[in-house]
Motif scaffolding. Structure first.
Motif, PDB file in Angstrom:
ATOM      1  N   ALA A  58       0.833  -1.206   0.000  1.00 18.38           N
ATOM      2  CA  ALA A  58       0.000   0.000   0.000  1.00 18.38           C
ATOM      3  C   ALA A  58       0.866   1.255   0.000  1.00 18.38           C
ATOM      4  CB  ALA A  58      -0.938  -0.020   1.203  1.00 18.38           C
ATOM      5  N   LYS A  59       1.955   1.204   0.747  1.00 21.07           N
ATOM      6  CA  LYS A  59       2.852   2.383   0.790  1.00 21.07           C
ATOM      7  C   LYS A  59       3.551   2.579  -0.544  1.00 21.07           C
ATOM      8  CE  LYS A  59       4.176   2.824   5.625  1.00 21.07           C
ATOM      9  NZ  LYS A  59       5.170   2.413   6.627  1.00 21.07           N
ATOM     10  N   GLU A  60       4.128   1.495  -1.055  1.00 19.13           N
ATOM     11  CA  GLU A  60       4.913   1.592  -2.290  1.00 19.13           C
ATOM     12  C   GLU A  60       4.053   2.033  -3.476  1.00 19.13           C
ATOM     13  OE1 GLU A  60       6.622  -2.301  -2.605  1.00 19.13           O
ATOM     14  OE2 GLU A  60       7.821  -1.943  -0.782  1.00 19.13           O
ATOM     15  N   ASN A  61       2.788   1.631  -3.461  1.00 17.31           N
ATOM     16  CA  ASN A  61       1.928   1.915  -4.618  1.00 17.31           C
ATOM     17  C   ASN A  61       0.935   3.047  -4.367  1.00 17.31           C
ATOM     18  OD1 ASN A  61       2.531  -0.360  -6.739  1.00 17.31           O
ATOM     19  ND2 ASN A  61       2.617  -1.273  -4.708  1.00 17.31           N
ATOM     20  N   GLU A  62       1.152   3.765  -3.261  1.00 19.33           N
ATOM     21  CA  GLU A  62       0.302   4.916  -2.916  1.00 19.33           C
ATOM     22  C   GLU A  62      -1.185   4.585  -3.027  1.00 19.33           C
ATOM     23  OE1 GLU A  62       1.984   7.811  -5.588  1.00 19.33           O
ATOM     24  OE2 GLU A  62       3.350   8.501  -4.018  1.00 19.33           O
ATOM     25  N   ILE A  63      -1.577   3.518  -2.344  1.00 20.56           N
ATOM     26  CA  ILE A  63      -2.968   3.085  -2.334  1.00 20.56           C
ATOM     27  C   ILE A  63      -3.785   4.076  -1.492  1.00 20.56           C
ATOM     28  CG2 ILE A  63      -4.545   1.247  -1.585  1.00 20.56           C
ATOM     29  CD1 ILE A  63      -2.766   0.418  -3.977  1.00 20.56           C
ATOM     30  N   ASP A  64      -4.951   4.462  -2.012  1.00 21.99           N
ATOM     31  CA  ASP A  64      -5.782   5.428  -1.279  1.00 21.99           C
ATOM     32  C   ASP A  64      -6.620   4.757  -0.200  1.00 21.99           C
ATOM     33  OD1 ASP A  64      -5.292   8.014  -2.731  1.00 21.99           O
ATOM     34  OD2 ASP A  64      -5.774   6.683  -4.402  1.00 21.99           O
ATOM     35  N   ILE A  65      -7.172   3.578  -0.539  1.00 25.78           N
ATOM     36  CA  ILE A  65      -7.989   2.868   0.448  1.00 25.78           C
ATOM     37  C   ILE A  65      -7.718   1.366   0.332  1.00 25.78           C
ATOM     38  CG2 ILE A  65     -10.337   2.222   1.156  1.00 25.78           C
ATOM     39  CD1 ILE A  65     -11.297   4.944   0.092  1.00 25.78           C
ATOM     40  N   VAL A  66      -7.512   0.717   1.486  1.00 29.68           N
ATOM     41  CA  VAL A  66      -7.419  -0.745   1.499  1.00 29.68           C
ATOM     42  C   VAL A  66      -8.733  -1.276   2.072  1.00 29.68           C
ATOM     43  CG1 VAL A  66      -6.176  -2.776   2.351  1.00 29.68           C
ATOM     44  CG2 VAL A  66      -4.918  -0.653   1.853  1.00 29.68           C
ATOM     45  N   PHE A  67      -9.381  -2.163   1.327  1.00 33.72           N
ATOM     46  CA  PHE A  67     -10.654  -2.754   1.731  1.00 33.72           C
ATOM     47  C   PHE A  67     -10.343  -4.166   2.224  1.00 33.72           C
ATOM     48  CE2 PHE A  67     -15.385  -2.636   0.585  1.00 33.72           C
ATOM     49  CZ  PHE A  67     -15.699  -3.796   1.291  1.00 33.72           C
ATOM     50  N   VAL A  68     -10.433  -4.379   3.543  1.00 39.99           N
ATOM     51  CA  VAL A  68     -10.121  -5.707   4.095  1.00 39.99           C
ATOM     52  C   VAL A  68     -11.434  -6.477   4.192  1.00 39.99           C
ATOM     53  CG1 VAL A  68      -9.030  -6.981   5.971  1.00 39.99           C
ATOM     54  CG2 VAL A  68      -8.201  -4.680   5.387  1.00 39.99           C
TER      55      VAL A  68
END
Ligand code: AMP
Ligand code: GLY
Length: 421
Positions: A58-68
């Protein structure tokens, strides 16, 4: 926006399909995803339990939202880890996901806050549990492993011998590992079952349209419990009057109870209900979207799912208006022969197009992989064949027409989805 969905089943495929409709979404990743999901999102080879792997990605790819999406990473604190690293995440923290991961916790919560549920006792030894069941002498009796057990930790025992065997299997043979250190022994309830999923930010709660799961493996509700063999939405037994009772006596009190316990629940809260002759009662809570409930509920959502997710994350769910279609949807699960017991994998699936779809329905992939231009089975539940219609009959007819176009060796599905209580 870039969104990462954690998980690999039919539910995750349905979530991804809905996210794809949002004009706000540029890119969707799935970790780890599956064969069918790979046609709608970029699958990355990170396990759903790999907290550090997910945070790093998520950090490396600049993810805006992680949906678990699945229960295990939620119970294991994946959302806590993401939030701790400054990454926005949808789903409850571990201290709230416990509402699903410990039945002892959820039963005690309901007792403390007077939320209607089956009468029960908790035991930490098989001898005490068996003695209690014998003293009561009331059958059938329901025996539940405390912890997560892939939806299989509940046994309805017809008589004393079955009850004794169930307690031994859970507590002594440790069929579900440490999930069976404690058991809940519960009164057997009767009535139609209803699944209600709700968005909540811990302040407001917005129920989604209702649905009905069919948990047993075979027609006429025979065979073992599974993760779910098919669903319909809406649930014909969930009237407006019952919905209002549920809101007042179950939904809102649950959100308030979790706040009082300093375990604010944010995400999708799942109420597994039974409409008993004494009114609706909670059978179980889940801390996530149901599978295959998501497959019939999400197709009926008109509002942008990303707007809702953001409202939940930012504690402003009360300000958003969520709209649903007036039609109906049905999902028929095609499973591997033998499921929920042992089954083979790697069997070629025929009838699907190059995107893993058939005409007239949407095929959500649950357990498939895509190899050498072919879809192969790769799990117990393989496909969730889903269709919409102006009413349930039409949705079911279309779903079964689509099922008939698909085949793989050993394929097994129920022919009575939407027909049983
Ligand atoms: P659960 O995993 O708690 O949802 O339980 C699985 C299934 O077992 C439910 O969907 C019900 O069909 C059944 N069940 C669980 N608890 C009870 C109960 N107290 N009385 C009757 N059936 C139950
Ligand atoms: N379909 C039931 C569940 O997701 O737990």
């Amino acid at each position: 926006m870039k969104i990462l969905v954690v998980g690999s089943g039919g539910r995750e495929h349905a979530i991804i399909r809905k996210l794809k409709e949002s004009p706000r979404v540029d890119k969707i990743y799935a970790a780890p995803g599956n064969g069918g999901i790979s046609k709608d999102a970029e699958c990355v080879n990170i396990g759903a339990m790999d907290k550090q792997g997910i945070v790093n990605f998520a950090k490396e790819n600049e993810i805006d939202i992680v949906f678990v999406a699945p229960d295990d990473p939620l119970a294991d604190g994946m959302v806590d880890e993401l939030l701790g690293n400054g990454i926005r995440a949808f789903g409850p923290k571990a201290n709230a996901a416990i509402i699903e991961s410990s039945k002892v916790f959820s039963k005690n919560l309901m007792k403390k806050y007077h939320i209607p549920t089956a009468e029960y006792e908790v035991f930490d030894s098989s001898e005490k549990a068996i003695n209690y069941i014998e003293e009561k002498g009331k059958y059938p009796v329901v025996i539940k492993a405390d912890g997560l057990a892939l939806g299989k930790g509940v046994i309805i025992a017809k008589d004393h011998d079955e009850a004794k065997a169930a307690v031994k299997e859970i507590m002594e043979d440790k069929k579900f590992g440490d999930s069976g250190n404690n058991v809940v022994v519960e009164e057997f309830l009767t009535g139609p079952e209803v699944s209600v999923l709700a968005f909540t930010d811990g302040i407001a709660l917005k129920p989604m349209v209702s649905s009905k799961d069919h948990k047993r493996a075979y027609d006429n509700d025979e065979g073992l419990n599974t993760g779910g063999m098919g669903t319909v939405s809406p649930n014909p037994y969930y009237t407006d009057e019952i919905a209002e009772i549920c809101r007042k006596k179950i939904f809102e009190p649950t959100v308030a109870a979790m706040n009082s316990e300093n375990r604010t629940f944010k995400g999708c809260l799942y109420f597994g209900l039974m409409i008993t002759p004494d009114g609706p009662k909670v059978i179980e809570y889940n801390a996530r979207f149901g599978d295959p409930e998501a497959q019939v509920v999400l197709p009926r959502l008109k509002t942008d799912l990303v707007d809702i997710i953001e409202a939940v994350i930012e504690d402003r769910l009360s300000q958003i208006n969520i709209e649903w279609t007036e039609d109906a949807s049905a999902c028929v699960v095609m499973a591997s022969g033998g499921y929920p017991l042992a089954y083979k994998k790697g069997i070629e699936i025929s009838g699907l197009d190059e995107n893993g779809q058939v005409s007239g329905a949407v095929v959500y992939h649950a357990g498939t992989k895509f190899e050498n231009d072919k879809f192969l089975t790769n799990g117990g539940r393989v496909l969730g064949v889903t269709a919409k219609g102006k009413n349930l009959d039409e949705a079911l007819e279309k779903a079964y027409q689509a099922v008939n176009k698909i085949s793989f060796e050993g394929a097994h599905y129920r022919t009575d989805i939407g027909k049983t209580k």
